[in-house]
Write an enzyme that holds these catalytic residues in place. Structure first.
Site, PDB file in Angstrom:
ATOM      1  N   ASP A  61       0.480  -1.490   0.076  1.00  0.00           N
ATOM      2  CA  ASP A  61      -0.063  -0.061  -0.180  1.00  0.00           C
ATOM      3  C   ASP A  61       1.224   1.258   0.089  1.00  0.00           C
ATOM      4  O   ASP A  61       1.692   1.546   1.129  1.00  0.00           O
ATOM      5  CB  ASP A  61      -0.544  -0.003   1.211  1.00  0.00           C
ATOM      6  CG  ASP A  61      -2.283   1.029   0.932  1.00  0.00           C
ATOM      7  OD1 ASP A  61      -1.973   1.746   0.713  1.00  0.00           O
ATOM      8  OD2 ASP A  61      -2.556   0.601   2.160  1.00  0.00           O
ATOM      9  N   SER A 139      -2.976  14.722 -13.316  1.00  0.00           N
ATOM     10  CA  SER A 139      -4.338  15.598 -13.941  1.00  0.00           C
ATOM     11  C   SER A 139      -3.962  17.511 -13.457  1.00  0.00           C
ATOM     12  O   SER A 139      -3.309  17.861 -13.269  1.00  0.00           O
ATOM     13  CB  SER A 139      -5.418  14.990 -13.040  1.00  0.00           C
ATOM     14  OG  SER A 139      -6.679  15.977 -13.237  1.00  0.00           O
ATOM     15  N   TYR A 152      -8.099  15.880  -4.434  1.00  0.00           N
ATOM     16  CA  TYR A 152      -7.977  15.706  -5.633  1.00  0.00           C
ATOM     17  C   TYR A 152      -6.886  16.208  -6.010  1.00  0.00           C
ATOM     18  O   TYR A 152      -6.103  16.675  -6.024  1.00  0.00           O
ATOM     19  CB  TYR A 152      -8.888  15.187  -6.429  1.00  0.00           C
ATOM     20  CG  TYR A 152      -8.436  14.631  -7.326  1.00  0.00           C
ATOM     21  CD1 TYR A 152      -7.886  13.702  -7.307  1.00  0.00           C
ATOM     22  CD2 TYR A 152      -8.748  14.476  -9.119  1.00  0.00           C
ATOM     23  CE1 TYR A 152      -7.046  13.055  -8.353  1.00  0.00           C
ATOM     24  CE2 TYR A 152      -7.964  14.393  -9.818  1.00  0.00           C
ATOM     25  CZ  TYR A 152      -7.455  12.461 -10.026  1.00  0.00           C
ATOM     26  OH  TYR A 152      -6.795  12.414 -11.340  1.00  0.00           O
ATOM     27  N   SER A 153      -7.622  18.266  -6.378  1.00  0.00           N
ATOM     28  CA  SER A 153      -6.847  18.686  -6.855  1.00  0.00           C
ATOM     29  C   SER A 153      -5.256  19.643  -5.538  1.00  0.00           C
ATOM     30  O   SER A 153      -4.822  19.585  -5.998  1.00  0.00           O
ATOM     31  CB  SER A 153      -8.108  20.279  -6.689  1.00  0.00           C
ATOM     32  OG  SER A 153      -8.191  20.010  -7.889  1.00  0.00           O
ATOM     33  N   ALA A 154      -6.844  19.356  -4.422  1.00  0.00           N
ATOM     34  CA  ALA A 154      -4.954  19.107  -3.617  1.00  0.00           C
ATOM     35  C   ALA A 154      -3.942  18.827  -3.017  1.00  0.00           C
ATOM     36  O   ALA A 154      -2.225  18.793  -3.509  1.00  0.00           O
ATOM     37  CB  ALA A 154      -5.567  19.473  -1.829  1.00  0.00           C
ATOM     38  N   SER A 155      -4.394  17.309  -3.410  1.00  0.00           N
ATOM     39  CA  SER A 155      -3.154  16.012  -3.545  1.00  0.00           C
ATOM     40  C   SER A 155      -2.144  16.086  -4.669  1.00  0.00           C
ATOM     41  O   SER A 155      -1.120  16.142  -4.951  1.00  0.00           O
ATOM     42  CB  SER A 155      -3.915  14.846  -3.362  1.00  0.00           C
ATOM     43  OG  SER A 155      -4.173  14.605  -4.766  1.00  0.00           O
ATOM     44  N   LYS A 156      -3.317  16.818  -5.866  1.00  0.00           N
ATOM     45  CA  LYS A 156      -2.524  17.018  -7.412  1.00  0.00           C
ATOM     46  C   LYS A 156      -1.406  17.947  -7.170  1.00  0.00           C
ATOM     47  O   LYS A 156      -0.505  18.088  -7.770  1.00  0.00           O
ATOM     48  CB  LYS A 156      -3.267  16.743  -8.431  1.00  0.00           C
ATOM     49  CG  LYS A 156      -3.802  15.498  -8.455  1.00  0.00           C
ATOM     50  CD  LYS A 156      -2.816  14.641  -8.600  1.00  0.00           C
ATOM     51  CE  LYS A 156      -3.913  12.929  -9.342  1.00  0.00           C
ATOM     52  NZ  LYS A 156      -2.735  11.860  -9.077  1.00  0.00           N
TER      53      LYS A 156
END
Length: 269
Positions: A61, A139, A152-156
């Site tokens: 993981d 992305s 999602y945006s924050a992580s990318k």
């Protein structure tokens, strides 16, 4: 493309883009491939009928630092080097920040950002030695905030900041760093996207026939690595979003909002 006997490590290799990458590097590009994911059974399906001296699967993981360290240790122990690391493992979400459980955002950061950091950290000495490539499968959400996908945006965005800085730090050591940004892709990431309370979405608001295939994405990533490009934005819409966002950010915000609002069952009003 020249990948014969190169050692390629792929995270999230049991399905979607990761599976397509593993198949491409095994079937056509004659690389030696290390597959890393949580499902050993699904990874075995990918490597079925391939000579076992050309592949290895490691169950683990990416959110667990010790699993990522074990992945790199086992790879080097088996193949003596690493030429390419593709940080592909990722999850998505769809919920307004106002409604989302903070544990959902933490999980996305753990998988999308920290998974990339852990694997890259342990692989870096070997990638520097081989003057190899580290890739982040990202992305347009890493360039432009997407409403109802805050985590999602924050992580990318975080992934982009990390990889862009790594590129600068190692610019005199020959490391190739690439950020790959597919369009919406027909893969499990949409079906496994998390909702506001952390449960799995289970379906997709997108029309499958209009999406990129994982195989198409995999080929574009391999070509980008071969040419040692710094970024690969795979759709015209994505390229336009990034370009216009530099000069007309407010306009792009409005366009993105209205585009995402059209999704089936969108939480946007």
């Amino acid at each position: 493309m020249k990948f014969t006997n190169k050692v390629v490590v792929i995270t999230g290799a049991s399905s979607g883009i990761g599976k397509a990458l593993a198949e491409l590097f095994l079937n056509e590009l004659e690389a030696r491939v290390v597959l890393f994911a949580r499902s050993e059974e699904k990874m075995l399906e990918v490597v079925n009928n391939h000579p076992n001296e050309r592949w290895m699967i490691v169950k683990g993981d990416v959110t667990r630092e010790e699993d990522c360290q074990r992945l790199i240790h086992m790879t080097v122990e088996r193949f003596n080097k690493i030429d390419v690391l593709i940080n592909n493992a990722g999850i998505s979400m769809r919920a307004l920040f106002e409604d989302v459980d903070l544990a959902v955002l933490k999980k996305l950061m753990d998988v999308n950002f920290w998974g990339t950091v852990y694997c890259t950290k342990f692989a870096l000495p070997y990638l520097l030695k081989s003057r190899g490539s580290v890739v982040g499968v990202s992305s347009i959400a890493g360039y432009q905030g997407l409403p109802a996908r805050t985590g999602y945006s924050a992580s990318k965005f975080a992934m982009h900041g990390f990889l862009n800085t790594l590129r600068i730090e190692t610019m005199k050591e020959g490391l190739h760093v690439m950020i790959a940004c597919p369009g919406f892709t027909a893969s499990n990431i949409r079906f496994s996207a998390l909702t506001a309370d952390g449960t799995v979405q289970g379906d997709t608001p997108l029309k499958e026939e209009k999406l990129m295939t994982p195989e198409e994405v995999a080929r574009k990533i391999a070509k980008g690595i071969n040419k040692r490009r710094r970024e690969v934005i795979m759709t015209t819409q994505g390229k336009l979003t990034v370009f216009l966002g530099k000069f007309f950010p407010s306009l792009v915000d409005r366009l993105v909002y209205h585009h995402m609002k059209k999704e089936q069952n969108s939480p946007l009003k």
